[in-house]
Design a protein around this motif. Structure first.
Motif, PDB file in Angstrom:
ATOM      1  N   VAL A  54      -4.625   6.227  -1.368  1.00  0.00           N
ATOM      2  CA  VAL A  54      -3.855   4.987  -1.330  1.00  0.00           C
ATOM      3  C   VAL A  54      -3.840   4.387  -2.726  1.00  0.00           C
ATOM      4  O   VAL A  54      -4.747   4.606  -3.538  1.00  0.00           O
ATOM      5  CB  VAL A  54      -4.440   3.967  -0.327  1.00  0.00           C
ATOM      6  CG1 VAL A  54      -4.398   4.530   1.087  1.00  0.00           C
ATOM      7  CG2 VAL A  54      -5.859   3.565  -0.705  1.00  0.00           C
ATOM      8  N   SER A  55      -2.791   3.637  -3.010  1.00  0.00           N
ATOM      9  CA  SER A  55      -2.731   2.846  -4.239  1.00  0.00           C
ATOM     10  C   SER A  55      -2.081   1.514  -3.886  1.00  0.00           C
ATOM     11  O   SER A  55      -1.333   1.403  -2.906  1.00  0.00           O
ATOM     12  CB  SER A  55      -1.963   3.570  -5.340  1.00  0.00           C
ATOM     13  OG  SER A  55      -0.675   3.953  -4.901  1.00  0.00           O
ATOM     14  N   TYR A  56      -2.359   0.488  -4.676  1.00  0.00           N
ATOM     15  CA  TYR A  56      -1.974  -0.874  -4.319  1.00  0.00           C
ATOM     16  C   TYR A  56      -1.091  -1.514  -5.384  1.00  0.00           C
ATOM     17  O   TYR A  56      -1.146  -1.178  -6.571  1.00  0.00           O
ATOM     18  CB  TYR A  56      -3.221  -1.747  -4.144  1.00  0.00           C
ATOM     19  CG  TYR A  56      -4.196  -1.246  -3.117  1.00  0.00           C
ATOM     20  CD1 TYR A  56      -3.835  -1.151  -1.769  1.00  0.00           C
ATOM     21  CD2 TYR A  56      -5.495  -0.869  -3.479  1.00  0.00           C
ATOM     22  CE1 TYR A  56      -4.744  -0.703  -0.817  1.00  0.00           C
ATOM     23  CE2 TYR A  56      -6.397  -0.421  -2.530  1.00  0.00           C
ATOM     24  CZ  TYR A  56      -6.015  -0.334  -1.204  1.00  0.00           C
ATOM     25  OH  TYR A  56      -6.925   0.113  -0.266  1.00  0.00           O
ATOM     26  N   SER A  57      -0.295  -2.482  -4.919  1.00  0.00           N
ATOM     27  CA  SER A  57       0.513  -3.300  -5.813  1.00  0.00           C
ATOM     28  C   SER A  57       0.693  -4.665  -5.172  1.00  0.00           C
ATOM     29  O   SER A  57       0.567  -4.821  -3.949  1.00  0.00           O
ATOM     30  CB  SER A  57       1.876  -2.655  -6.073  1.00  0.00           C
ATOM     31  OG  SER A  57       2.689  -3.518  -6.864  1.00  0.00           O
ATOM     32  N   CYS A  58       1.022  -5.660  -5.987  1.00  0.00           N
ATOM     33  CA  CYS A  58       1.369  -6.983  -5.468  1.00  0.00           C
ATOM     34  C   CYS A  58       2.872  -7.139  -5.300  1.00  0.00           C
ATOM     35  O   CYS A  58       3.350  -8.234  -4.983  1.00  0.00           O
ATOM     36  CB  CYS A  58       0.836  -8.070  -6.403  1.00  0.00           C
ATOM     37  SG  CYS A  58      -0.967  -8.235  -6.348  1.00  0.00           S
ATOM     38  N   SER A  59       3.623  -6.065  -5.514  1.00  0.00           N
ATOM     39  CA  SER A  59       5.073  -6.119  -5.406  1.00  0.00           C
ATOM     40  C   SER A  59       5.600  -4.841  -4.771  1.00  0.00           C
ATOM     41  O   SER A  59       5.033  -3.750  -4.965  1.00  0.00           O
ATOM     42  CB  SER A  59       5.709  -6.297  -6.793  1.00  0.00           C
ATOM     43  OG  SER A  59       7.106  -6.104  -6.747  1.00  0.00           O
TER      44      SER A  59
ATOM     45  N   VAL B  27       0.852  -1.195   0.000  1.00  0.00           N
ATOM     46  CA  VAL B  27       0.000   0.000   0.000  1.00  0.00           C
ATOM     47  C   VAL B  27       0.884   1.239   0.000  1.00  0.00           C
ATOM     48  O   VAL B  27       1.746   1.392   0.874  1.00  0.00           O
ATOM     49  CB  VAL B  27      -0.931   0.028   1.230  1.00  0.00           C
ATOM     50  CG1 VAL B  27      -1.867   1.228   1.156  1.00  0.00           C
ATOM     51  CG2 VAL B  27      -1.722  -1.267   1.348  1.00  0.00           C
ATOM     52  N   LEU B  28       0.690   2.093  -0.969  1.00  0.00           N
ATOM     53  CA  LEU B  28       1.377   3.389  -1.021  1.00  0.00           C
ATOM     54  C   LEU B  28       0.389   4.444  -0.527  1.00  0.00           C
ATOM     55  O   LEU B  28      -0.722   4.556  -1.056  1.00  0.00           O
ATOM     56  CB  LEU B  28       1.840   3.697  -2.446  1.00  0.00           C
ATOM     57  CG  LEU B  28       2.749   4.912  -2.646  1.00  0.00           C
ATOM     58  CD1 LEU B  28       3.606   4.744  -3.904  1.00  0.00           C
ATOM     59  CD2 LEU B  28       1.968   6.221  -2.750  1.00  0.00           C
TER      60      LEU B  28
END
Length: 378
Positions: free
Chosen positions: A298-303, A282-283
């Motif tokens: 917020v923004s999301y990633s799997c890495s 989570v950024l």
């Protein structure tokens, strides 16, 4: 804020005593030079936000009870739990002084320091503010040499405890007479002994237009340092035991020792954080492409290396509407507070409030203090 041409790493001697230390050499084979995989993960399906009034009230009570030698306001808090159970809060600009019964700060008698430490005991009580004293005058805990103290200063960013060492990524700025006019000079890795909190080394990172002090994420056996430039986030892989050079920079497909090859991994405002929620990354940031905004996203990633998806607004900062428009109240810097355990599905973040439109506004002690918000993920 300005960068400069690349330079060799250098050491600086500050006003506090620093023993000569040798930069630990780390071979590239000590870091994972392969690209970070991006397997599927479970992204949060919802997120809610609410002010953390308990933490806010605790800092307000501590500040309002000040007798002249402790924190009464400031910005840029970063927190970590020390091995002895204490919580350390490292602040950027800090007001000392006292606060009147009407909630006013006497600016003439309220020294401002470029950084300070507030310690919280294992029971949760805020107990002490740490800074230097030079002659009879207070100075920042990490302070430049005496002749430069009025024009130079260090703002702490991310903190990491490894064994009996506290590592702090800091940025050096040159300050003008206008409190809101400053120029970035370079990024540093500060090393403190624990439990004494004695600063024993200050190592300059190679200069870069990317500010590599935004955030540190310890993720399993890996450690990542995040940087910011021109509305974008970047990531480097660092040694998980010393944070020392050489760093490896994510170039979009793998790791490179060349910082100029670093590639953006997502959009962000200056003063962002990256954390894990479950198996997702989570950024947390403000909406603006600089440092100032009125919505936390917020923004999301799997890495850990992204790419981070579209920003989702989660909290609108209400502070602009609570003061006169002529004060030009601003909010900035969305920092996760890892020392605060909010439960497995939640995290506490802070953001900062200031008023560049009015010197008089900073006499209102409660204005120039961080606000705290709890994010809960579903």
């Amino acid at each position: 804020r300005a960068g400069s041409a690349p330079r060799r790493a250098r050491r600086v001697v500050l006003a506090c005593s620093i023993a000569t230390a040798t930069l630990v050499s780390v071979s590239l084979s000590g870091l994972d030079t392969a690209a970070t995989a991006s397997p599927g993960c479970t992204l949060p399906s919802s997120v809610s936000a609410a002010p953390d009034t308990t933490l806010q009230s605790q800092f307000s009570a501590y500040a309002d009870a000040a007798t002249g030698t402790s924190w009464t306001g400031g910005d840029g808090p970063h927190s970590t739990t020390l091995p002895d159970g204490r919580t350390l809060w490292f602040f950027d600009d800090t007001f000392l002084g006292t606060v009147s019964a009407k909630g006013l700060r006497n600016r003439a008698k309220a020294p401002i320091l470029r950084n300070s430490i507030v310690l919280q005991d294992p029971t949760g009580s805020l107990e002490q503010t740490l800074y230097q004293t030079v002659g009879t005058k207070p100075a920042a805990y990490v302070s430049p040499a005496a002749l430069k103290r009025a024009t130079l200063g260090y703002w702490p960013n991310s903190l990491e405890v490894v064994g009996n060492e506290l590592y702090v990524l800091m940025t050096e700025y040159s300050f003008k007479q206008n409190a809101f006019s400053f120029v970035r000079l370079g990024d540093f890795l500060a090393e403190f002994d624990l439990p004494s909190l004695t600063l024993h080394a200050m190592t300059a990172l190679p200069a870069s237009p990317i500010q590599w002090t935004q955030w540190v994420l310890h993720d399993g056996s890996s450690m990542y340092a995040y940087g910011y430039a021109n509305g974008n986030a970047y990531v480097a892989q660092v040694d998980p035991t010393t944070l020392s050079e050489p760093w490896l920079f994510y170039d979009g497909s793998g790791w490179s020792p060349d910082a100029t090859q670093a590639a953006p991994i997502g959009s962000a405002a200056e003063g962002f954080s990256v954390t894990k929620q479950g198996d997702a990354y989570v950024l947390v940031s403000l909406t603006a492409s600089t440092a100032v905004g009125n919505s936390i996203v917020v923004s999301y990633s799997c890495s850990a290396t992204g790419p981070f998806g579209p920003s989702q607004p989660v909290y609108n900062t209400p502070d602009h509407a609570q003061y006169p428009a002529t004060w030009n109240v601003i909010t900035y810097d969305a920092h996760v507070q890892p020392a605060i355990d909010a439960g497995p599905d939640s995290l506490v973040i802070s953001y900062d409030v200031n008023a560049p439109g009015s010197k008089r506004a900073l006499a209102v002690a409660a204005l120039y203090r961080p606000r705290y918000v709890t994010l809960t993920f579903g």
